[in-house]
Design an enzyme around this catalytic site. Structure first.
Site, PDB file in Angstrom:
ATOM      1  N   ASP A  33       0.835  -1.200   0.000  1.00 47.87           N
ATOM      2  CA  ASP A  33       0.000   0.000   0.000  1.00 47.87           C
ATOM      3  C   ASP A  33       0.866   1.245   0.000  1.00 47.87           C
ATOM      4  O   ASP A  33       1.480   1.586   1.013  1.00 47.87           O
ATOM      5  CB  ASP A  33      -0.905  -0.004   1.239  1.00 47.87           C
ATOM      6  N   MET A  35       1.034   5.119   0.050  1.00 42.77           N
ATOM      7  CA  MET A  35       0.164   6.241   0.454  1.00 42.77           C
ATOM      8  C   MET A  35       0.986   7.506   0.612  1.00 42.77           C
ATOM      9  O   MET A  35       2.120   7.451   1.108  1.00 42.77           O
ATOM     10  CB  MET A  35      -0.499   5.927   1.800  1.00 42.77           C
ATOM     11  N   HIS A  64      -0.510  -1.240  -4.617  1.00 44.20           N
ATOM     12  CA  HIS A  64      -1.784  -0.519  -4.603  1.00 44.20           C
ATOM     13  C   HIS A  64      -1.466   0.953  -4.341  1.00 44.20           C
ATOM     14  O   HIS A  64      -1.075   1.323  -3.238  1.00 44.20           O
ATOM     15  CB  HIS A  64      -2.664  -1.122  -3.486  1.00 44.20           C
ATOM     16  N   MET A  66      -2.137   4.657  -3.567  1.00 46.59           N
ATOM     17  CA  MET A  66      -3.098   5.601  -2.983  1.00 46.59           C
ATOM     18  C   MET A  66      -2.383   6.936  -2.852  1.00 46.59           C
ATOM     19  O   MET A  66      -2.063   7.407  -1.745  1.00 46.59           O
ATOM     20  CB  MET A  66      -3.590   5.070  -1.622  1.00 46.59           C
ATOM     21  N   MET A 135     -12.710  -1.674  -3.474  1.00 49.97           N
ATOM     22  CA  MET A 135     -12.343  -1.382  -2.073  1.00 49.97           C
ATOM     23  C   MET A 135     -13.520  -1.710  -1.161  1.00 49.97           C
ATOM     24  O   MET A 135     -14.643  -1.274  -1.409  1.00 49.97           O
ATOM     25  CB  MET A 135     -11.959   0.086  -1.905  1.00 49.97           C
ATOM     26  N   ASP A 173     -10.304  -5.544  -1.037  1.00 50.47           N
ATOM     27  CA  ASP A 173      -9.266  -5.064  -0.117  1.00 50.47           C
ATOM     28  C   ASP A 173      -9.928  -4.262   0.995  1.00 50.47           C
ATOM     29  O   ASP A 173     -10.556  -3.240   0.730  1.00 50.47           O
ATOM     30  CB  ASP A 173      -8.276  -4.199  -0.914  1.00 50.47           C
ATOM     31  N   GLY A 174      -9.735  -4.750   2.229  1.00 47.38           N
ATOM     32  CA  GLY A 174     -10.230  -4.026   3.396  1.00 47.38           C
ATOM     33  C   GLY A 174     -11.193  -4.862   4.210  1.00 47.38           C
ATOM     34  O   GLY A 174     -12.246  -5.272   3.715  1.00 47.38           O
ATOM     35  N   GLY A 175     -10.813  -5.184   5.443  1.00 46.17           N
ATOM     36  CA  GLY A 175     -11.707  -5.919   6.334  1.00 46.17           C
ATOM     37  C   GLY A 175     -11.927  -7.372   5.948  1.00 46.17           C
ATOM     38  O   GLY A 175     -12.880  -7.999   6.422  1.00 46.17           O
TER      39      GLY A 175
HETATM   40  C1  DX5 Z   1      -6.345   0.159   3.128  1.00 44.01           C
HETATM   41  C2  DX5 Z   1      -5.388  -0.733   2.404  1.00 44.01           C
HETATM   42  C3  DX5 Z   1      -5.503  -2.169   2.722  1.00 44.01           C
HETATM   43  C4  DX5 Z   1      -5.265  -2.520   4.177  1.00 44.01           C
HETATM   44  C5  DX5 Z   1      -6.130  -3.703   4.505  1.00 44.01           C
HETATM   45  O1  DX5 Z   1      -6.319   1.403   2.522  1.00 44.01           O
HETATM   46  O2  DX5 Z   1      -5.601  -0.608   1.006  1.00 44.01           O
HETATM   47  O3  DX5 Z   1      -4.670  -2.943   1.875  1.00 44.01           O
HETATM   48  O4  DX5 Z   1      -3.935  -2.868   4.470  1.00 44.01           O
HETATM   49  O5  DX5 Z   1      -5.988  -4.014   5.847  1.00 44.01           O
HETATM   50  P1  DX5 Z   1      -7.041  -4.946   6.588  1.00 44.01           P
HETATM   51  O6  DX5 Z   1      -7.012  -6.286   5.905  1.00 44.01           O
HETATM   52  O7  DX5 Z   1      -6.542  -4.994   7.998  1.00 44.01           O
HETATM   53  O8  DX5 Z   1      -8.385  -4.290   6.457  1.00 44.01           O
HETATM   54 ZN    ZN Z   2      -4.523  -1.955  -0.319  1.00 42.66          ZN
END
Ligand code: DX5
Ligand code: ZN
Length: 221
Positions: A33, A35, A64, A66, A135, A173-175
């Site tokens: 990630d 960022m 990824h 961001m 997402m 991706d996420g949760g």
């Molecule tokens: C959030 C990221 C994810 C994050 C997911 O912006 O893109 O890749 O690391 O983390 P979990 O699996 O803990 O939600």
């Molecule tokens: Zn990600």
């Protein structure tokens, strides 16, 4: 159907990255990630760190992005060796041009949609991408709650894939954890990013195999 488990190193120990990369060597890709504290309110690493992660990782990289102005920065991640680079449509002026630049370097290209961005926004250009990232949290942080309402978007992308007969990978991706991965697999996702559900356990490699088994059991394609 092949399922892929891509642990997010956002949940790794940044001071022990080589060690934490070695702990996920049975995964498909390391999800990285990037960022910039601008597109999202968090800051991680840039090209210099990702280059070291690439040199150290036992598995391919799934970057990824961001960050703002992805037209300018995205091809650099393919140049440093990332096997896959995913752009956000909300931060890229000309996604098709960037996709073609990255393909020319030899990497796969994905396009990501924030929870509020509908699939219709990219349907016309979807054929230029190898992966669509839906997402399932607002981008920026690990450890957030899975947004189950995004499964309708995953089903739309899966219907598009079936209609066009393409090899498109559908990533969430996420949760993502051992429970929510069932919903995502049933909706048609095949590529699963998990940060806290992998690194938050004592044994990441067992967590990866567990997620892989559940995803396989719940994918019907
Ligand atoms: C959030 C990221 C994810 C994050 C997911 O912006 O893109 O890749 O690391 O983390 P979990 O699996 O803990 O939600
Ligand atoms: Zn990600």
């Amino acid at each position: 159907m092949t399922v892929r488990i891509n642990p997010s190193i956002l949940s790794a120990d940044f001071a022990n990255m080589a060690h934490d990369l070695a702990r996920i060597d049975n995964a498909d890709f390391a999800h990285v990630d990037v960022m910039d504290n601008h597109f999202v309110p968090n800051l991680t690493f840039g090209p210099q760190m990702v280059e070291r992660i690439k040199a150290t990782s036992p598995i391919p990289l799934d970057v990824h992005l961001m960050i703002a102005d992805q037209d300018r920065w995205a091809p650099g991640y393919a140049e440093l060796g990332a096997e896959s680079v995913t752009l956000h449509v909300e931060a890229t002026a000309d996604p098709v041009a960037v996709a073609s630049a990255i393909h020319a370097i030899g990497s796969r290209v994905g396009i990501a949609l924030k929870p509020g961005t509908p699939f219709s926004e990219i349907e016309e250009i979807a054929e230029h991408f190898d992966q669509i990232l839906v997402m399932t949290v607002e981008p920026g942080f690990g450890g957030q709650k899975f947004l189950a309402d995004q499964m309708q978007k995953v089903r739309e992308v899966a219907a598009f894939r079936a209609k066009t007969g393409t090899e498109l990978w559908i990533q969430v991706d996420g949760g993502v954890d051992a429970l929510t991965i069932e919903l995502a697999a049933e909706a048609g996702a095949d590529t699963f990013v998990a940060g806290s559900a992998v690194y938050g356990t004592d044994n990441p490699s067992i967590a990866i195999e567990n997620l892989r088994r559940i995803a396989r059991e719940h994918s019907h394609h």
